[in-house]
Design a protein around this motif. Structure first.
Motif, PDB file in Angstrom:
ATOM      1  N   VAL B  90      32.802  16.716   7.772  1.00  0.00           N
ATOM      2  CA  VAL B  90      31.416  17.124   7.997  1.00  0.00           C
ATOM      3  C   VAL B  90      31.362  18.636   8.181  1.00  0.00           C
ATOM      4  N   GLU B  91      30.255  19.232   7.774  1.00  0.00           N
ATOM      5  CA  GLU B  91      30.072  20.652   8.016  1.00  0.00           C
ATOM      6  C   GLU B  91      29.885  20.858   9.523  1.00  0.00           C
ATOM      7  N   ALA B  92      30.507  21.884  10.066  1.00  0.00           N
ATOM      8  CA  ALA B  92      30.458  22.088  11.518  1.00  0.00           C
ATOM      9  C   ALA B  92      29.026  22.184  12.024  1.00  0.00           C
ATOM     10  N   SER B  93      28.130  22.759  11.208  1.00  0.00           N
ATOM     11  CA  SER B  93      26.753  22.932  11.663  1.00  0.00           C
ATOM     12  C   SER B  93      25.997  21.608  11.713  1.00  0.00           C
ATOM     13  N   ASN B  94      26.521  20.574  11.091  1.00  0.00           N
ATOM     14  CA  ASN B  94      25.842  19.285  11.083  1.00  0.00           C
ATOM     15  C   ASN B  94      26.402  18.297  12.096  1.00  0.00           C
ATOM     16  N   LEU B  95      27.413  18.707  12.826  1.00  0.00           N
ATOM     17  CA  LEU B  95      28.028  17.787  13.779  1.00  0.00           C
ATOM     18  C   LEU B  95      27.356  17.947  15.135  1.00  0.00           C
ATOM     19  N   LEU B  96      26.821  16.846  15.675  1.00  0.00           N
ATOM     20  CA  LEU B  96      26.133  16.929  16.967  1.00  0.00           C
ATOM     21  C   LEU B  96      27.019  16.480  18.116  1.00  0.00           C
ATOM     22  N   ALA B  97      27.616  15.311  17.995  1.00  0.00           N
ATOM     23  CA  ALA B  97      28.393  14.800  19.127  1.00  0.00           C
ATOM     24  C   ALA B  97      29.477  13.858  18.617  1.00  0.00           C
ATOM     25  N   SER B 135      20.952  15.809  10.040  1.00  0.00           N
ATOM     26  CA  SER B 135      20.506  16.152   8.697  1.00  0.00           C
ATOM     27  C   SER B 135      19.058  16.606   8.756  1.00  0.00           C
ATOM     28  N   ASP B 136      18.667  17.401   7.788  1.00  0.00           N
ATOM     29  CA  ASP B 136      17.283  17.849   7.680  1.00  0.00           C
ATOM     30  C   ASP B 136      16.521  16.782   6.901  1.00  0.00           C
ATOM     31  N   GLY B 137      15.828  15.918   7.596  1.00  0.00           N
ATOM     32  CA  GLY B 137      15.227  14.739   6.964  1.00  0.00           C
ATOM     33  C   GLY B 137      16.221  13.601   6.995  1.00  0.00           C
ATOM     34  N   ALA B 138      15.737  12.369   6.911  1.00  0.00           N
ATOM     35  CA  ALA B 138      16.618  11.216   7.017  1.00  0.00           C
ATOM     36  C   ALA B 138      17.660  11.237   5.898  1.00  0.00           C
ATOM     37  N   ALA B 139      18.916  11.124   6.276  1.00  0.00           N
ATOM     38  CA  ALA B 139      19.990  11.198   5.294  1.00  0.00           C
ATOM     39  C   ALA B 139      20.050   9.912   4.473  1.00  0.00           C
TER      40      ALA B 139
END
Lengths: 257, 210
Positions: B90-97, B135-139
């Motif tokens: 995953v891209e680091a900016s998209n990882l939440l928890a 994600s920006d909008g439902a993936a």
């Protein structure tokens, strides 16, 4: 935890929404027009070609009547399933049955070549004519309304089968010196709703449920001829774009300058 | 235990255990929680240096305690991923928890990262547990199988898991150079067996306008 739905080429819908932000188009050797950069993923063998001159010239002649903004559009050709989306805006498909529909250029995502795309004489809008499916994006779900009605300019997505709209101004609120000062400075309170588009006649008006505009897509220039609205020279006397309240021109005219 | 509260808030029930989350993503909690910033994402000195060098910086905090903690970030849609010994890229900016039991690291993605503007490296999450990605909008979750390879726009790619080979596909031809490009000149091609997460929006990428 609910398991998320996993799609593969078999379970992806054909020409339907995957979720409210993503639309799936099935190509079986057929072609679709789509706006540049709106494809997010695809299965199968699909080629994307810019439409300029060359092998798509006949297609452009029959279903793409605005050669001047051809560079913003792409032809997808091949077989497979392709997913379209636009900046996480809501996308929806609409069917036209021997009809016509005018839509804000930035909202149109893709369409079948059985439809013909033409520049509208309303600046910034394009018209689709014929029979077929098209995909449009909107900020929030689309609401269908019937004329007569007045709509906020920012909420308008498009209209079908009814004559073009006209501008409507709240006369009492905008005229006079006080009205000019009010619209220029905001002193005295502007509601921001002094100007609407008015629709009359029979048809359908499409509205989005927010007032966030989609980025405008160039629709190309119109010929510089007398009598063509929006033309660089020959068009309207006060410039081609509708005069919005709050412009200095209003005040000058009020003082008779 | 991860669950979604609506589609944009992640609720994590903690019973004395811990969870790693993006720094500053906590929006509310009940119970007793302690928040501890983890330098270098809890990957030790080596991990910290690697992240700094690869540009996959990630500031992570460790949340532990008893109760429910809620996470959200800029109203992004959240997707839960269950891992059973496999690896999520995953891209680091998209990882939440992530569950504290999951290991995170960095890996080289090859040529595709460089051209897609996502960087040459990506973050890996491995082990057994749950992770939440944004994600920006439902993936949309797409399956890749040997007979159905998948092409993804680099700007819409967010994550993948499973045994996938990725390669870089380019449709650049002489017309692109003449300014008649299709806007879809670059794609990541996934082959093998696995899942790909795609968001209905495109980041700005180097290849996006070509």
């Amino acid at each position: 935890m609910s398991t998320p739905v996993v799609f593969d080429p078999m379970t992806l819908p054909s020409d339907d929404n995957v979720n409210s932000y993503t639309f799936c188009v099935e190509l079986k050797g057929s072609r679709w027009f789509l706006q540049k950069g709106k494809m997010i993923a695809y299965y199968g063998q699909i080629d994307f070609d810019g439409i300029g001159h060359g092998r798509f010239e006949r297609l452009v002649r029959t279903s793409f009547h605005s050669p001047l903004h051809a560079s913003d559009w792409v032809v997808a050709e091949g077989s497979g399933k392709m997913l379209l989306a636009d900046r996480a805006f809501d996308v929806n498909s609409f069917d036209l049955d021997d009809g016509n529909l005018t839509i804000r250029s930035g909202n149109l995502l893709a369409y079948e070549p059985s439809l013909a795309l033409k520049q509208s004489i309303v600046p910034g809008f394009v018209t689709l004519i014929g029979t077929g499916k098209f995909v449009a994006a909107s900020n929030g779900p689309v609401v269908f309304m019937e004329p007569p009605l007045r709509v906020d300019p920012q909420a308008l997505v498009g209209w079908a089968d009814c004559p073009s709209p006209c501008h409507h101004y709240d006369h009492g609120y905008m005229t006079g010196v006080m009205g000019g000062i009010r619209s220029l400075t905001g002193i005295g309170g502007t509601s921001g709703e002094e100007h609407q588009f008015e629709f009359v006649g029979a048809g359908t008006v499409l509205l989005q449920s927010s007032e966030a505009l989609m980025a405008e897509q160039a629709t190309g220039f119109v010929p510089n001829e007398p009598g063509v609205p929006g033309g660089p020279g020959g068009g309207g006397q006060h410039g081609s774009t509708p005069r919005m309240p709050g412009q200095l021109g209003d005040l000058q005219r009020r003082f008779g300058l | 235990m991860f669950r979604l509260q609506g589609s944009k808030t992640l609720a994590v029930d903690l019973t004395g255990d811990a969870v790693k989350a993006k720094n500053g993503s906590m929006v509310a909690y009940d119970g007793r929680m302690t928040f501890k910033k983890m330098s270098g994402g809890g990957e030790g000195l080596r991990g910290m240096v690697t992240r700094r060098l690869t540009g996959e910086q990630m500031t992570v905090m460790e949340v532990s305690g008893q109760g429910t903690c809620y996470f959200a970030d800029r109203a992004s849609e959240i997707n839960l991923v269950s891992l059973h010994g496999d690896t999520l890229y995953v891209e680091a900016s998209n990882l939440l928890a992530t569950d504290s039991g999951l290991r995170t690291g960095t890996t080289f993605t090859g040529l595709r990262g460089g051209a897609s503007g996502n960087g040459l490296f990506t973050t890996t999450v491995e082990g057994t547990g749950q992770a939440a990605i944004m994600s920006d909008g439902a993936a949309v979750l797409l399956r890749v199988s040997p007979q159905y390879p998948l092409m993804v726009d680099p700007g819409a790619y967010i994550a993948h898991q499973g045994r996938l080979q990725q390669s870089f596909q380019s449709g650049v031809n002489f017309r692109t150079l003449m300014g008649e490009g299709s806007g879809e000149a670059f794609q990541i091609r996934f082959e093998g067996d696995g899942l790909v997460y795609v968001q209905p929006s495109e980041r700005n990428t180097v290849g996006g306008d070509v």
